[in-house]
Design a protein around this motif. Sequence first.
Motif, mmCIF file in Angstrom:
data_model
loop_
_atom_site.group_PDB
_atom_site.id
_atom_site.type_symbol
_atom_site.label_atom_id
_atom_site.label_comp_id
_atom_site.label_asym_id
_atom_site.label_seq_id
_atom_site.Cartn_x
_atom_site.Cartn_y
_atom_site.Cartn_z
ATOM 1 N N ARG A 43 0.827 -1.205 0.000
ATOM 2 C CA ARG A 43 0.000 0.000 0.000
ATOM 3 C C ARG A 43 0.863 1.257 0.000
ATOM 4 O O ARG A 43 1.928 1.305 0.618
ATOM 5 C CB ARG A 43 -0.911 0.047 1.224
ATOM 6 C CG ARG A 43 -1.978 -1.032 1.242
ATOM 7 C CD ARG A 43 -2.991 -0.829 0.131
ATOM 8 N NE ARG A 43 -4.058 -1.780 0.140
ATOM 9 C CZ ARG A 43 -4.122 -2.855 -0.644
ATOM 10 N NH1 ARG A 43 -3.144 -3.122 -1.488
ATOM 11 N NH2 ARG A 43 -5.159 -3.650 -0.597
ATOM 12 N N TYR A 78 -3.411 3.357 -2.219
ATOM 13 C CA TYR A 78 -3.190 2.748 -3.526
ATOM 14 C C TYR A 78 -2.535 1.386 -3.341
ATOM 15 O O TYR A 78 -1.713 1.199 -2.444
ATOM 16 C CB TYR A 78 -2.270 3.630 -4.381
ATOM 17 C CG TYR A 78 -2.879 4.956 -4.726
ATOM 18 C CD1 TYR A 78 -3.595 5.130 -5.911
ATOM 19 C CD2 TYR A 78 -2.769 6.037 -3.866
ATOM 20 C CE1 TYR A 78 -4.164 6.345 -6.222
ATOM 21 C CE2 TYR A 78 -3.342 7.263 -4.174
ATOM 22 C CZ TYR A 78 -4.041 7.407 -5.346
ATOM 23 O OH TYR A 78 -4.617 8.618 -5.651
ATOM 24 N N ASP A 79 -2.898 0.431 -4.206
ATOM 25 C CA ASP A 79 -2.257 -0.877 -4.254
ATOM 26 C C ASP A 79 -0.991 -0.719 -5.082
ATOM 27 O O ASP A 79 -1.054 -0.323 -6.242
ATOM 28 C CB ASP A 79 -3.201 -1.891 -4.896
ATOM 29 C CG ASP A 79 -2.624 -3.297 -4.911
ATOM 30 O OD1 ASP A 79 -1.407 -3.475 -4.728
ATOM 31 O OD2 ASP A 79 -3.415 -4.238 -5.124
ATOM 32 N N GLU A 103 -0.867 5.014 -12.575
ATOM 33 C CA GLU A 103 -0.526 3.622 -12.855
ATOM 34 C C GLU A 103 -0.888 2.686 -11.706
ATOM 35 O O GLU A 103 -0.838 1.468 -11.858
ATOM 36 C CB GLU A 103 0.967 3.487 -13.143
ATOM 37 C CG GLU A 103 1.410 4.228 -14.375
ATOM 38 C CD GLU A 103 2.919 4.157 -14.552
ATOM 39 O OE1 GLU A 103 3.434 3.036 -14.734
ATOM 40 O OE2 GLU A 103 3.559 5.223 -14.507
ATOM 41 N N LEU A 104 -1.235 3.233 -10.538
ATOM 42 C CA LEU A 104 -1.566 2.427 -9.371
ATOM 43 C C LEU A 104 -3.075 2.399 -9.157
ATOM 44 O O LEU A 104 -3.767 3.380 -9.433
ATOM 45 C CB LEU A 104 -0.898 3.014 -8.120
ATOM 46 C CG LEU A 104 0.620 3.131 -8.172
ATOM 47 C CD1 LEU A 104 1.128 3.792 -6.897
ATOM 48 C CD2 LEU A 104 1.275 1.782 -8.374
ATOM 49 N N LYS A 105 -3.563 1.259 -8.665
ATOM 50 C CA LYS A 105 -5.001 1.114 -8.420
ATOM 51 C C LYS A 105 -5.364 1.727 -7.072
ATOM 52 O O LYS A 105 -4.806 1.378 -6.046
ATOM 53 C CB LYS A 105 -5.366 -0.363 -8.427
ATOM 54 C CG LYS A 105 -6.833 -0.613 -8.199
ATOM 55 C CD LYS A 105 -7.126 -2.098 -8.184
ATOM 56 C CE LYS A 105 -8.596 -2.313 -7.867
ATOM 57 N NZ LYS A 105 -8.917 -3.727 -7.745
ATOM 58 N N GLN A 106 -6.340 2.656 -7.105
ATOM 59 C CA GLN A 106 -6.819 3.259 -5.862
ATOM 60 C C GLN A 106 -7.691 2.251 -5.138
ATOM 61 O O GLN A 106 -8.573 1.630 -5.723
ATOM 62 C CB GLN A 106 -7.627 4.517 -6.167
ATOM 63 C CG GLN A 106 -8.057 5.255 -4.924
ATOM 64 C CD GLN A 106 -8.745 6.578 -5.240
ATOM 65 O OE1 GLN A 106 -8.467 7.194 -6.248
ATOM 66 N NE2 GLN A 106 -9.656 6.976 -4.367
ATOM 67 N N VAL A 107 -7.423 2.045 -3.833
ATOM 68 C CA VAL A 107 -8.161 1.067 -3.048
ATOM 69 C C VAL A 107 -8.855 1.675 -1.834
ATOM 70 O O VAL A 107 -9.515 0.960 -1.087
ATOM 71 C CB VAL A 107 -7.255 -0.109 -2.613
ATOM 72 C CG1 VAL A 107 -6.811 -0.916 -3.802
ATOM 73 C CG2 VAL A 107 -6.071 0.376 -1.803
#
Length: 96
Positions: free
Chosen positions: A46, A58-59, A91-95
């Motif tokens: 994270r 973010y993951d 470029e990162l997935k929001q979690v």
Amino acid sequence: MEPLKPMPPMQPLDFSPAWWPEGLGQPASSGGQNDIHYAFFPDARRLAIKQGGKVTLYDTGSHRISGVSQRRGADHSPTFTDQFGEVSLAELKQVG
């Protein structure tokens, strides 16, 4: 001239008060520039970003974040340094 005296023991870094979610523990790296602060938690994969008082997670997948820079101009989005070079938040997935 007096002999050298031993240095006192080093104290661990104090991150209090922590601005990231409690369950993440202590970051492996953290910092900030202007209004953006970041903290990277490799075990949890994270990246916590605090901007304008709001915290977003973010993951990071396989990225190991070690630094941050902020672009000049209209787009002030941060760019992070990892073991591969640079990675943007886009470029990162929001979690969270």
